[in-house]
Design a protein around this motif. Sequence first.
Motif: not given
Length: 199
Positions: A85-101, A171-177
Amino acid sequence: MSSGEEKAWYILSELNPADVCRNAMVEFDDVSGIYVLKSFGMDISVDPRERRTFGDAPDAGLLLDRLGYFSRLSILFYLTSSKNIPFSGRLVQPVNLRGGHIFFRGTHILPLDKLALKYGNDAGGFLERGRVLGGRLMNYGDASVQLFPFPRIPVVVILWQGDEEFPPRTDLLFDSTCEFHLALDILWSTAMKSLLIMM
């Protein structure tokens, strides 16, 4: 070796190397039976027959030994579960992942403050460390780098330098994929080693 590692090694040994190479963006040597994974700019060899990981780069010992608690299982799970799966290019914070708390509670708290203290007045050192780790310079905050703990899991680390009013922060961000490739606990390990290897 934990039972999770044992199972992951077994799964890896049963997979078609061509599928692993395509899904994980790694190389495979048919003669030695060894996968070569690019992690933080380093070639990391993964030998399913001998059930060992190793590398010759200067920071390979740091990654595989000192940070081995975070690296060993995450490397195996990346090889066995990543998708083409290619990168989406959309960055997300870990807290916004499912269960990311979990990234910000108890013993799972990411060492963002420690990294900020180390480089709060040294953006040049921050960028140089990122460069040594095969990172790409980005245009976020006062300084930022995109690291590749795994070929399909880019991590962006952003430094905000302090001033009279605010302390430095990172801050640390992941690609949304990222969630398509790794389970949340493995993403946590990946975030931990990405921050700790920068220190």
